[in-house]
Design an enzyme around this catalytic site. Structure first.
Site, short mmCIF file in Angstrom:
data_model
loop_
_atom_site.label_atom_id
_atom_site.label_comp_id
_atom_site.label_asym_id
_atom_site.label_seq_id
_atom_site.Cartn_x
_atom_site.Cartn_y
_atom_site.Cartn_z
N ASP A 177 61.58 32.35 -49.40
CA ASP A 177 60.35 32.29 -48.60
C ASP A 177 60.36 33.51 -47.67
O ASP A 177 60.56 33.37 -46.46
CB ASP A 177 60.30 30.97 -47.84
N GLY A 219 63.73 18.70 -47.60
CA GLY A 219 64.38 17.73 -48.46
C GLY A 219 64.20 18.03 -49.94
O GLY A 219 63.79 19.11 -50.33
N HIS A 226 69.25 25.14 -51.09
CA HIS A 226 69.54 24.54 -49.79
C HIS A 226 71.05 24.48 -49.54
O HIS A 226 71.53 24.75 -48.44
CB HIS A 226 69.01 23.10 -49.72
P1 AMP Z 1 62.23 23.99 -48.12
O1 AMP Z 1 62.94 22.68 -48.19
O2 AMP Z 1 61.57 24.39 -49.39
O3 AMP Z 1 61.34 24.09 -46.89
O4 AMP Z 1 63.35 25.08 -47.91
C1 AMP Z 1 64.28 24.99 -46.86
C2 AMP Z 1 65.02 26.28 -46.74
O5 AMP Z 1 65.70 26.56 -47.97
C3 AMP Z 1 64.09 27.47 -46.48
O6 AMP Z 1 64.72 28.35 -45.56
C4 AMP Z 1 63.97 28.08 -47.84
O7 AMP Z 1 63.66 29.47 -47.80
C5 AMP Z 1 65.35 27.85 -48.40
N1 AMP Z 1 65.32 27.92 -49.86
C6 AMP Z 1 64.46 27.27 -50.68
N2 AMP Z 1 64.70 27.60 -51.96
C7 AMP Z 1 65.72 28.50 -51.96
C8 AMP Z 1 66.42 29.23 -52.95
N3 AMP Z 1 66.12 29.11 -54.24
N4 AMP Z 1 67.40 30.06 -52.56
C9 AMP Z 1 67.72 30.19 -51.25
N5 AMP Z 1 67.12 29.53 -50.26
C10 AMP Z 1 66.12 28.70 -50.59
#
Ligand code: AMP
Length: 286
Positions: free
Chosen positions: A151, A31, A37
């Site tokens: 990540d 979130g 995202h």
């Molecule tokens: P998170 O909400 O931080 O767990 O991220 C959810 C998904 O979005 C994960 O697969 C992350 O690697 C991806 N994500 C987060 N930040 C970025 C970004 N700046 N660019 C691309 N994907 C992202």
């Protein structure tokens, strides 16, 4: 857009969709959505008939209770953004539905990869990630799932889990979406004050110094590349900041790359605290 809180209901929705001959893409998130995202969702849209997004701040992957407490949340705003993207279903389970015990007895681990990079300073983090992603896959049974290269270690370990356990899902890894000044988008960026926000650009700038040096000399070694990173980071950080790790790594094993070999094709990975906020970033050197 359906907003679903119960495991049984998301499973039934996905199963019904697949029985109707439609494909399901899944985008798991914690979130506080940003353009990174949204990019995953748009890529998912190109591949599948139906998109399911999950929003769940997974306590098991936080090794630091302060970090969990401070993790930014805004479900109402998130739902608005997901509606704009025409997402079909959002899965938002309650913590107590997933974790009945304090800690689950069964874990999925990959010590070889978990004991590298972020796993060193965040013990248990990747077991928490694999546990929740494995379970979400079991419940949603997606055809495709989308993760960010931001990540890097996470997507690598998820790919390995899917392969090792022969899980019937295809993983897509999407390039990092950045702010104009290069800072990788992250929910945690919201916690940076103005001065921290301006220092945070150092991460991308340092990685680009190495990338540019390789453009000038494709034989640049890993030790040369490391020195460029080292000097740039140490010159730019302030006394309130702290380096967790940085280096040039093999992109498959995450082992430190051999000093005298070319850096081309290897992975820069960096984790540091700007003030109290832990930021990570990486770049595959081309
Ligand atoms: P998170 O909400 O931080 O767990 O991220 C959810 C998904 O979005 C994960 O697969 C992350 O690697 C991806 N994500 C987060 N930040 C970025 C970004 N700046 N660019 C691309 N994907 C992202």
């Amino acid at each position: 857009m359906l907003v679903i809180h119960k495991i049984q209901e998301i499973s039934a929705y996905s199963k019904g969709t697949k029985q109707a001959g439609l494909t399901v893409a899944f985008v798991p998130t914690m979130g506080y959505l940003h353009a990174g995202h949204i990019q995953l969702i748009r890529e998912a849209r190109k591949r599948a008939n139906r998109i399911i997004v999950s929003i769940f701040v997974n306590p098991l992957q936080f090794n630091d209770s302060e970090d969990l407490k401070n993790y930014p949340r805004n479900p109402e705003r998130d739902l608005g953004l997901l509606r704009e993207e025409d997402v079909d279903a959002v899965f938002m389970p309650e913590v107590r539905q997933i974790y009945t015990d304090e800690k689950p007895g069964t874990i999925i681990s990959n010590p070889g990869l978990a004991n590298k990079l972020c796993g060193i300073s965040r013990p248990g983090h990747f077991e928490g990630v694999l546990f929740i992603v494995h379970n979400l896959f079991q419940w949603v049974q997606p055809d495709f799932a989308f993760f960010g290269l931001k990540d890097y270690q996470q997507q690598l370990m998820i790919r390995k889990m899917v392969n090792d356990l022969a899980m019937p899902v295809e993983i897509f890894s999407i390039p990092t979406i950045r702010e104009e000044d290069g800072l990788a988008m992250s929910s945690r960026n919201a916690r940076l004050n103005n001065s921290e926000r301006s220092r945070s650009t150092l991460i991308f700038q340092s990685m680009m110094l190495v990338q540019n040096a390789i453009h000038e000399n494709k034989n640049l070694t890993n030790s040369d590349a490391f020195l460029i990173l080292h000097n740039s980071l140490h010159a730019g950080l302030s006394a309130e900041d702290r380096i967790d790790y940085f280096g040039i790594y093999d992109p498959q094993t995450l082992e430190l790359a051999a000093a005298d070999k070319p850096a081309l094709g290897n992975l820069i990975a960096i984790a540091l605290y700007i003030g109290k906020v832990r930021l990570i970033d990486n770049l595959l050197l081309v």
